[in-house]
Design a protein around this motif. Structure first.
Motif, PDB file in Angstrom:
ATOM      1  N   PRO A 284      -5.271  -1.437  -5.236  1.00  0.00           N
ATOM      2  CA  PRO A 284      -5.724  -1.900  -5.214  1.00  0.00           C
ATOM      3  C   PRO A 284      -6.240  -3.645  -5.640  1.00  0.00           C
ATOM      4  O   PRO A 284      -5.558  -4.683  -5.631  1.00  0.00           O
ATOM      5  CB  PRO A 284      -6.695  -2.537  -4.098  1.00  0.00           C
ATOM      6  CG  PRO A 284      -7.172  -0.760  -4.434  1.00  0.00           C
ATOM      7  CD  PRO A 284      -5.660  -0.011  -4.488  1.00  0.00           C
TER       8      PRO A 284
ATOM      9  N   THR B 261       3.513  -9.907  -5.257  1.00  0.00           N
ATOM     10  CA  THR B 261       3.780  -9.689  -4.099  1.00  0.00           C
ATOM     11  C   THR B 261       4.630 -11.700  -3.981  1.00  0.00           C
ATOM     12  O   THR B 261       4.512 -12.286  -4.514  1.00  0.00           O
ATOM     13  CB  THR B 261       2.789 -10.272  -3.168  1.00  0.00           C
ATOM     14  OG1 THR B 261       1.248 -11.069  -3.618  1.00  0.00           O
ATOM     15  CG2 THR B 261       2.019  -8.837  -2.662  1.00  0.00           C
TER      16      THR B 261
ATOM     17  N   ARG C 246      -1.719  -7.637  10.694  1.00  0.00           N
ATOM     18  CA  ARG C 246      -2.145  -8.044   9.746  1.00  0.00           C
ATOM     19  C   ARG C 246      -3.759  -6.411   9.746  1.00  0.00           C
ATOM     20  O   ARG C 246      -3.934  -6.170  10.228  1.00  0.00           O
ATOM     21  CB  ARG C 246      -3.047  -9.130   8.967  1.00  0.00           C
ATOM     22  CG  ARG C 246      -3.814  -8.969   9.635  1.00  0.00           C
ATOM     23  CD  ARG C 246      -4.407 -10.971   9.338  1.00  0.00           C
ATOM     24  NE  ARG C 246      -2.735 -11.610  10.144  1.00  0.00           N
ATOM     25  CZ  ARG C 246      -2.610 -12.753  10.537  1.00  0.00           C
ATOM     26  NH1 ARG C 246      -3.125 -13.595   9.669  1.00  0.00           N
ATOM     27  NH2 ARG C 246      -1.392 -13.654  10.492  1.00  0.00           N
TER      28      ARG C 246
ATOM     29  N   GLU D  83       1.143  -1.530   0.163  1.00  0.00           N
ATOM     30  CA  GLU D  83       0.101  -0.125   0.136  1.00  0.00           C
ATOM     31  C   GLU D  83       0.774   1.155  -0.407  1.00  0.00           C
ATOM     32  O   GLU D  83       0.778   3.015  -0.867  1.00  0.00           O
ATOM     33  CB  GLU D  83      -1.426   0.153   1.215  1.00  0.00           C
ATOM     34  CG  GLU D  83      -1.789  -0.636   1.760  1.00  0.00           C
ATOM     35  CD  GLU D  83      -3.023  -0.678   2.554  1.00  0.00           C
ATOM     36  OE1 GLU D  83      -4.411  -0.402   2.351  1.00  0.00           O
ATOM     37  OE2 GLU D  83      -1.826  -1.227   3.678  1.00  0.00           O
TER      38      GLU D  83
ATOM     39  N   ILE E 244      -4.179  -6.953   4.275  1.00  0.00           N
ATOM     40  CA  ILE E 244      -2.493  -6.703   3.748  1.00  0.00           C
ATOM     41  C   ILE E 244      -1.796  -7.435   4.784  1.00  0.00           C
ATOM     42  O   ILE E 244      -1.912  -6.786   5.940  1.00  0.00           O
ATOM     43  CB  ILE E 244      -2.343  -5.165   3.596  1.00  0.00           C
ATOM     44  CG1 ILE E 244      -3.568  -5.012   2.815  1.00  0.00           C
ATOM     45  CG2 ILE E 244      -0.844  -4.887   3.208  1.00  0.00           C
ATOM     46  CD1 ILE E 244      -3.323  -4.880   1.173  1.00  0.00           C
TER      47      ILE E 244
END
Length: 434
Positions: free
Chosen positions: A73, A102, A250, A66, A258
Motif C-alpha cells: 500500500p 492506477t 469504496r 489490493e 480504495i
C-alpha cells in the motif's frame, strides 16, 4: 527534460479539494488550448463531489490493486476523487489499476477537456517510456499510423503524503475500453472477421510508423494495450455525472481509500495502440527478456537477439486471441508454472520443426533439440495443427486467414512480413473497396 514537481495532500473530507503547492518549471507538450465540444467546456472550476452515499466495502476484503500479489500500500499514491493535481487535473473517477499504477479520468480545468491521469507507484522507473515519448515528439511525419498511437500530453511528479516517495504522473487524452474488455462483452466473447480486419489495419499502420519512421519496437502488443477511441465526449461527462449521482463503492482505511473502478461504456472510435513502457529505440539487434508470457516470440524464449519482427509475431497472436476461443500457444506446464519447454513444444506443433539455421543462433536450443533438429525436450509435442485449432471458418476464407497468420508466425524473424506488407494482404484488404 524538466518536469513539474508537485506536492499534494489527501483530503480527510472526500468532497473537498487537495491542497497543492505551486508547480515549478512545468513542461507540457501536445497541449492544446482549443476548447472541445461537449459539456466539458463548462468546468473551469473544481467540482465538489459527494461526501456520502456510497457502499462501504468490508476492510477485510481485498479489492482492486489490493488483490495484486505484489501489492504494497505504501507504494501506491492514495488518490481521492475530487482531488486536484498540478493545479489543473481534478479526479472524477477511477478507470483502472495495475501492479505499477492506477489510472483516473480527470477534468482539465485549464484547457476545458477531459484527460486520463496515470499515477505510477512510488519510485517506479518510467525513464524508458519518457525517452520514447520524447523521441516520438521529434519526428515530423505525415504517416497515417502516427494517429493510431496514443500521445502524451504532460509529465509531472508528485510526492507521497508522507514525503517518503515520488510518483511519476503521465497525462494522456482519454480513450475507451481495451480490446480485451470489448471481447468479453461480445457474443461468444470473440470478434467477427470484419471487426478483426478493421482493428488490425489500425494496429499495423501504427507499427509501420513505429518501425519505419520512428525506429521503435513496441514489444508489448496485447489486447489490453489496444484501446478504442472516443468520438463523443458526452460519454466522459456522463461518467463524471454518474459518480456524482451514484458514487462507486469504496473501502475507507486509515491512510487511504480504495475505490472500485467505474465501468466504462463502449465507444465507437478507432483502435489506438497504447503503453510504450516496454518499447525500445532501435529496430535491430536488441537483447533482453521482453513480451508477455503467452506472446513471447521464439527468439526471445531462446535468448537470441531480436528486432522489430517480435511485434509482428505479437500481431499474429493478438489476432488469434480476438478471433478464436482460446490462446494459440500454451506457456505453462500442467502445474500452471511458466515453462519454456511447454511453450516451445506448442509452437513446434503448430509451425513444424524449426530450421537448423534458427537453432544455431542460440546455445540454449540444445536444451530442447538434438543436433539433427529433433525435439528432445521433456514436454510432449501436442497433436495440434493450425488448421485443426481454427474452428470458426470454412473453405477459402479459412485458407486465406491461415495463410495470413503464417506470414507472421514464422520461426525465422526475417521470414515474417513487415507491417506494411501485411496491410496489403488480401485477407486484410477483403471487402475494403466494395
Amino acid at each position: 527534460m524538466t518536469m513539474a514537481f508537485v506536492t499534494t495532500h489527501p483530503t480527510t473530507n472526500h468532497g473537498e479539494m487537495a491542497t497543492i503547492l505551486p508547480p515549478n518549471n512545468t513542461i507540457s507538450f501536445l497541449r492544446s488550448s482549443k476548447r472541445r465540444r461537449g459539456d466539458c467546456r463548462f468546468f473551469s472550476q473544481p467540482r465538489v463531489f459527494p461526501t456520502v452515499g456510497w457502499d462501504n466495502i468490508d476492510p477485510s476484503i481485498p479489492v482492486e490493486e489490493e488483490s495484486i500479489p505484489t501489492y504494497r500500500p505504501e507504494r501506491f499514491y492514495p488518490v481521492h476523487i475530487g482531488e486536484v493535481f498540478n493545479h489543473q487535473y481534478q479526479v472524477v473517477g477511477k478507470l483502472g489499476f495495475g501492479s505499477s499504477a492506477t489510472v483516473w479520468l480527470c477534468r482539465d480545468l485549464l484547457n476545458h477537456r477531459y484527460i486520463t491521469l496515470k499515477i505510477y507507484t512510488a519510485s517506479t522507473t518510467v525513464s524508458r517510456e519518457i525517452k520514447i515519448y520524447n523521441h516520438l515528439r521529434t519526428i515530423q511525419s505525415n504517416h497515417a499510423g502516427q494517429s493510431c498511437l496514443r500521445p502524451l500530453i504532460e509529465i509531472f511528479r508528485i510526492q507521497s503524503p508522507e514525503g517518503d516517495g515520488v510518483h511519476t504522473c503521465l497525462v494522456h487524452p482519454p480513450l475507451g475500453i481495451s480490446l480485451g474488455q470489448l471481447t468479453s462483452l461480445l457474443p461468444d466473447r470473440v470478434m467477427s472477421s470484419i471487426m478483426v480486419r478493421t482493428t488490425v489495419r489500425y494496429i499495423l499502420a501504427a507499427l509501420d510508423f513505429l518501425h519505419t519512421e520512428a525506429r521503435v519496437i513496441h514489444t508489448d502488443l496485447q489486447p489490453n494495450n489496444i484501446l478504442l477511441g472516443i468520438k463523443d465526449d458526452s460519454i466522459l461527462s456522463k461518467f463524471e455525472q454518474a459518480e456524482v449521482e451514484a458514487p462507486v463503492p469504496r473501502k475507507i482505511l486509515k491512510d487511504r481509500t480504495i475505490y472500485l473502478s467505474r465501468p466504462f461504456p463502449i465507444s465507437n472510435g478507432t483502435p489506438v495502440l497504447c503503453d510504450l513502457g516496454e518499447a525500445r529505440l532501435g529496430t535491430d539487434q536488441q537483447h533482453g527478456d521482453i513480451m508477455p508470457d503467452l506472446y513471447r516470440a521464439p527468439e526471445v524464449i531462446l535468448d537470441m537477439s531480436w528486432d522489430c519482427k517480435v511485434d509482428i509475431w505479437n500481431v499474429g497472436l493478438v489476432i488469434w486471441d480476438l478471433f478464436e476461443h482460446c490462446h494459440l500457444f500454451r506457456a505453462r506446464n500442467p502445474e500452471r508454472k511458466l515453462d519454456d519447454g511447454y511453450h516451445l513444444a506448442t509452437i513446434q506443433a503448430v509451425l513444424g520443426c524449426p530450421p537448423r539455421v534458427f537453432l544455431d543462433r542460440s546455445e540454449r536450443s540444445e536444451q530442447f533439440w538434438d543436433q539433427n533438429g529433433k525435439w528432445k525436450g521433456a514436454a510432449p509435442i501436442p497433436d495440434d495443427t493450425l488448421e485443426g485449432l481454427e474452428g470458426r471458418l470454412e473453405g477459402d476464407e479459412k485458407v486465406d486467414f491461415l495463410r495470413f497468420l503464417r506470414r507472421m508466425l514464422c520461426w525465422l524473424p526475417e521470414e515474417r512480413a513487415t507491417a506494411k506488407e501485411l496491410l496489403f494482404d488480401p485477407w486484410v484488404m477483403h471487402g475494403l473497396f466494395k
